[in-house]
Design an enzyme around this catalytic site. Structure first.
Site, PDB file in Angstrom:
ATOM      1  CB  CYS A 183      -9.665  13.211 -41.394  1.00 16.50           C
ATOM      2  SG  CYS A 183      -8.592  11.854 -40.897  1.00 16.50           S
TER       3      CYS A 183
ATOM      4  CB  CYS B  22       6.671   3.763 -37.900  1.00 17.89           C
ATOM      5  SG  CYS B  22       5.732   5.130 -38.616  1.00 17.89           S
TER       6      CYS B  22
ATOM      7  CB  CYS C 163      -0.375   6.344 -41.190  1.00 13.11           C
ATOM      8  SG  CYS C 163       0.334   4.761 -41.689  1.00 13.11           S
TER       9      CYS C 163
ATOM     10  CB  CYS D 246      -2.617   9.060 -42.121  1.00 14.65           C
ATOM     11  SG  CYS D 246      -3.398   9.501 -43.687  1.00 14.65           S
TER      12      CYS D 246
ATOM     13  CB  CYS E  37      -0.928   0.019   1.212  1.00 11.50           C
ATOM     14  SG  CYS E  37      -1.907   1.533   1.266  1.00 11.50           S
TER      15      CYS E  37
ATOM     16  CB  CYS F  76      -9.455   7.134 -47.288  1.00 12.90           C
ATOM     17  SG  CYS F  76      -8.723   8.757 -47.004  1.00 12.90           S
TER      18      CYS F  76
ATOM     19  CB  CYS G 123       6.001   3.552 -46.314  1.00 11.46           C
ATOM     20  SG  CYS G 123       5.232   2.787 -44.891  1.00 11.46           S
TER      21      CYS G 123
END
Ligand SMILES: Cc1cc2nc3c(=O)[nH]c(=O)nc-3n(C[C@H](O)[C@H](O)[C@H](O)COP(=O)(O)OP(=O)(O)OC[C@H]3O[C@@H](n4cnc5c(N)ncnc54)[C@H](O)[C@@H]3O)c2cc1C
Ligand SMILES: Cc1cc2nc3c(=O)[nH]c(=O)nc-3n(C[C@H](O)[C@H](O)[C@H](O)COP(=O)(O)O)c2cc1C
Ligand code: SF4
Lengths: 441, 413
Positions: free
Chosen positions: B350, B384, B387, B353, B141, B347, B381
């Site tokens: 927006c 990773c 996106c 990404c 605790c 898609c 690319c």
């Protein structure tokens, strides 16, 4: 989520929607996808840049959001109340592919009100140069133009025939849709940046333009809007048949109109201004309010939300109907006679295409008839300058730079677009200002 | 009738009808609450930690809680400044006895915390006499400031080993040692508990943390009359840390004890994650504080359906299955390379990404301003998948493997 319309508030002539609370605003801003090259911002005719102020709200930069709005659109606080966002920014919201659009107008109003409430610094007068510019009319177009020119250092004087600025915003748009405080807040910003307004100055003399030029004004922006309402010949001689501009003006000034209590009112027209008139009549305490239009319910030019509101307020739709005559007593109309119609050719919503249907005659008992069938420019405009080109009902001809056929004379807003929106008028005023700046080198 | 999978487990030689337990906290404060939890379907309860009044006067500060919020999402983590139970020990012992009488087939685990050897021994005996099935030793605790109690003990191998031994000598019940995460490496402490005779390890107790500060008066929250403290943090935010510790415990060959996992469990998927990392038993507090006992229904039904869909007969078949795949980062292959794939149909334009790849990755996304569609520049690319993670549409961005021998590829050159 948009705040619901509160009918109780309409009857008190107070803003019909509540402001978003801090919690509402944060929730709403967090729904925003923060798009790249945001389509909402691209859809704003006045360049208010909603994507930016929503981002600022999301990152708790509330005053920054208020600054963005007033820097980009001097009438941003007003627009938050009355922009037809569902046809502009919100229609382009990317999240529509997934869910309801962001309540952009709600957030815009939140930020503007937040700025005022928490003491955002007043705007300041810009260092001015020697160039004097005259703007005729202190409505949205004139205000938009003056704001940009003043920021560029021009000495701007607006000539306004009324004793206060705002145009339609001040005199006609019902208080429950646009509270005066919102206009006052934005208008004060205009004064703070150093724009001079000469009130009670009706520009209607012969060659007014030439005399302004003689007095040292280097360029002129005409923004006189559409000040004269159309009226129907049938009603010409009757004192209880008025136009919607004067009808709404009385209610706006008095915050109601006791003369309408328990009276029957017929509104003629099917657009947004007809609905504004009908809802206002009802809010004033009228007994029966009829909305008479050639168009059928599904064909009305008014927005669905406006129609829904009118229905909730028990407005009686006499849509798909034509007025055929009246009954009068001295110079007072007592009854309106009408018939239902059908269109001879589809999709042509003009009187010439209507055929009355036998056996559908109706009579309405009325105390007042309000004609909401459009407006046109005041006759004085033609006197402004010899050779000023117009078309149609007297609309000024301008090129893509908002310049009339006379060099140095620019125009924008309803007077040259034939009647559109506040945000469109502000946008045109801003663009005209940029072109005036270029014109003056 | 819905088919139900067998969710029963054997933990420390005790059979649980399902692995879902209340962890020690106010959710198991007294008999009436615990009865409702059993009725809702929980397999077991770790009762709120008992202590002896004569050794330590428990003070419950007020306000006691603060939350960590993210954007419009409230309560992604919870901070509490609570200590062990403040009810009289005799009331709690009476409640435990009553619960075991009324719910003989449900499991009751008594959580205890002493200051001296005598305390530990007395608490163990009282719990056993009342009918508790298992003991949990609270070495963790973070609010117990005493140097011989709470998480200070949990950071001290010798104390852990010694107190565990005392308890084992005083009672025949199986013993779980509850670990503090406020330590770099949990294994040596867990092994100390094992050396003292512990039969299982539970982890994690709360993480010492500061969740919020009132910017009007510069006071951290909870604002306890002008003061605050770094205290126990729990809930969804701590789950990743808890998963790491559970996986460490399971992977330790020297330890080799069954594990009861705690930390941010709210759904059957959270539960499954911990099972896959080696837990046999599962405990929940913050999920219940937030949503109530009822959440166990969805845990049971969800996990059961998962097992039936996969033809899993017993939870033993899946316990620890994910840990096999956990290696040291130095062992990753460099010959495997992926690139992201954007589904143009899905898609929504927006461009998030695009922004993230521009400013946080390898400038490998193209955004068509006219069509508002994003596409991947396969040569740039690096896979990773930033996106994919920022995309608001769940199944719009995926990835594919690239041929590492032939590709002209940013990550390889
Ligand atoms: C009832 C009603 C409701 C509306 N609702 C909306 C809405 O919800 N949303 C929306 O976007 N738009 C709405 N509109 C349309 C919008 O108000 C106009 O498009 C906008 O006001 C046009 O701005 P403007 O500056 O061109 O003209 P105006 O607003 O008409 O301003 C013209 C100004 O010039 C002054 N002026 C005119 N002649 C002279 C002269 N000779 N000398 C000096 N001054 C002069 C006038 O007094 C006035 O101040 C509505 C219009 C009406 C009538
Ligand atoms: C309000 C509160 C009180 C707690 N009290 C105790 C306690 O008395 N004994 C104990 O061993 N753990 C206690 N804990 C820790 C929880 O049992 C658990 O280990 C931790 O909260 C992580 O799990 P969770 O994310 O499901 O809450 C408490 C937690 C909270 C939130
Ligand atoms: S995987 Fe990484 S590098 Fe590749 S497109 Fe996505 S964000 Fe850019």
């Amino acid at each position: 989520m948009k705040k619901n319309i509160n009918i109780g508030k309409i009857k008190q002539f107070k803003s019909m929607r509540e402001s978003l609370s801090l919690q509402d605003a944060i929730r709403e801003a967090n729904r925003c996808l923060l798009c790249y090259d945001a389509p909402c911002s691209k859809a704003c005719p006045a360049g208010t840049d909603p994507a930016k102020f929503i981002r600022q709200i999301k990152f708790y930069n509330f005053k920054g959001a208020a600054r963005t709005i007033r820097n980009n659109n001097i009438l941003g606080g007003v627009c938050a109340h009355i922009c037809p966002v569902e046809k502009l920014c919100e229609q382009k919201c990317s999240i529509l592919a997934l869910e309801n659009p962001i309540d952009i107008s709600g957030l815009q109003r939140f930020a503007s009100e937040y700025g005022e409430k928490f003491g955002i610094e007043p705007l300041v007068k810009h260092k001015s140069n020697d160039n004097k510019i005259a703007v005729i009319g202190a409505g949205p177009a004139g205000i938009g133009c003056a704001s940009v020119l003043a920021k560029k250092g021009y000495q701007v004087t607006i000539f306004e025939k009324e004793n206060a600025g705002g145009g339609v915003l001040r005199w006609n748009i019902p208080e429950f849709r646009l509270p005066k405080v919102a206009l006052e807040r934005d208008f004060n910003n205009l004064l703070d940046i150093g724009v001079t307004v000469k009130y009670n100055t009706n520009i209607d003399s012969e060659d007014a333009i030439q005399s302004l030029m003689k007095n040292g004004y280097k360029a002129i922006f005409i923004a006189t809007g559409l000040s004269e309402a159309f009226r129907m010949d049938l009603f010409y001689n009757f004192s209880n048949a008025i136009d919607y501009i004067s009808f709404l003006r009385t209610i706006k000034i008095k915050n109601g109109n006791e003369a309408l209590v328990n009276k029957n009112v017929a509104i003629i027209g099917g657009g947004s201004v007809a609905i504004d008139s009908a809802v206002s009549a009802k809010a004033c305490g009228a007994k029966k309010v009829y909305l008479i239009s050639l168009e059928h319910l599904g064909e009305l030019p008014a927005d669905q939300e406006e129609i829904d509101l009118a229905r909730k307020m028990n407005i009686i739709f006499k849509s798909g109907s034509q007025i055929t005559g009246l009954v009068s007593d001295k110079n007072q109309i007592t009854q309106i006679k009408g018939k239902e119609i059908e269109w001879m050719e589809p999709e042509k919503f003009i009187p010439e295409n209507a055929r009355q249907i036998k056996g559908t005659e109706f009579n309405l008992n009325v105390d007042l008839v309000v004609q909401a069938i459009g407006t046109k420019p005041g006759k004085e405009i033609l006197k402004f300058s010899t050779g000023l080109k117009t078309f149609g009902k007297g609309i000024l001809v301008v090129n893509e730079n908002f310049e009339t056929n006379i060099p140095g004379i620019f125009a924008g807003g309803d007077i040259s677009n034939g009647g559109s929106t506040v945000v469109q008028a502000v946008g045109e005023g801003k663009k005209a200002a940029e072109n005036i700046h270029i014109f003056l080198g | 009738m819905t088919k139900k999978a067998d969710l029963s487990i054997n933990f420390c030689g005790v059979k649980f009808e399902n692995p879902f337990c209340l962890s020690s906290s106010p959710v198991g404060n007294h008999a009436e609450m615990c009865s409702r939890a059993y009725d809702a379907g929980w397999g077991g309860i770790v009762y709120k930690t008992l202590g002896l009044e004569k050794s330590f006067k428990v003070v419950m500060p007020s306000p006691r809680l603060s939350v960590y919020n993210y954007g419009n999402k409230k309560f992604v983590g919870l901070q509490n400044a609570e200590q062990i139970t403040d009810r009289p020990i005799k009331d709690n012992i009476r409640d435990i006895a009553l619960l075991k009488k009324n719910y003989p087939n449900k499991i009751l685990i008594s959580s205890i915390m002493g200051y001296t050897d005598e305390d530990w021994s007395e608490l163990a005996k009282m719990s056993e006499d009342a009918g508790a099935d298992i003991l949990e030793l609270n070495f963790s605790c973070p609010q117990m400031a005493h140097k011989s109690a709470g998480h200070r003990v949990g950071q001290d191998f010798h104390a852990v080993a010694a107190f565990t031994e005392v308890v084992k000598k005083s009672s025949k019940l199986p013993v779980i040692a509850k670990m503090t995460p406020n330590i770099t490496d949990m294994i040596p402490v867990a092994i100390a508990a094992k050396e003292g005779g512990a039969d299982a390890i539970s982890a994690i107790n709360t993480i010492k943390a500061i969740t919020d500060i009132d910017i009007n008066n510069f006071t951290p929250l909870p604002n306890i009359h002008g003061h605050s403290a770094a205290t126990g943090f729990s809930g969804p935010s701590v789950k990743p840390v808890a998963m790491r510790f559970v996986s460490d415990l399971y992977n330790s060959k020297d330890l080799n004890l069954p594990i009861s996992a705690i930390g941010g469990i709210e759904t059957w998927i959270d539960a499954l994650h911990f099972l896959l990392l080696g837990a046999t038993n599962l405990q929940v507090t913050t999920g219940i504080l937030r949503y109530g006992y009822r959440i166990v229904e969805d845990m049971i039904e969800g996990l059961s359906d998962f097992m039936i869909e996969r033809n899993i007969k017993s939870l033993n078949e899946i316990i620890g299955k994910a840990t096999e795949k956990i290696v040291d980062p130095s062992e990753f292959t460099t010959r495997y390379q992926v690139i992201s794939v954007i589904d143009e149909e899905k898609c929504i334009g927006c461009g998030q990404c695009y922004i993230s790849c521009q400013d946080g990755a390898n400038q490998a996304i193209k955004f068509d301003p006219k069509t508002r569609k994003a596409s991947v520049d396969e040569e740039r690319c690096v896979g990773c998948l930033l996106c994919k993670h920022v995309c608001p549409v769940w199944d719009c961005i995926s990835y594919k493997e690239v041929d590492t021998k032939n590709a002209k590829h940013a990550a390889i050159f």
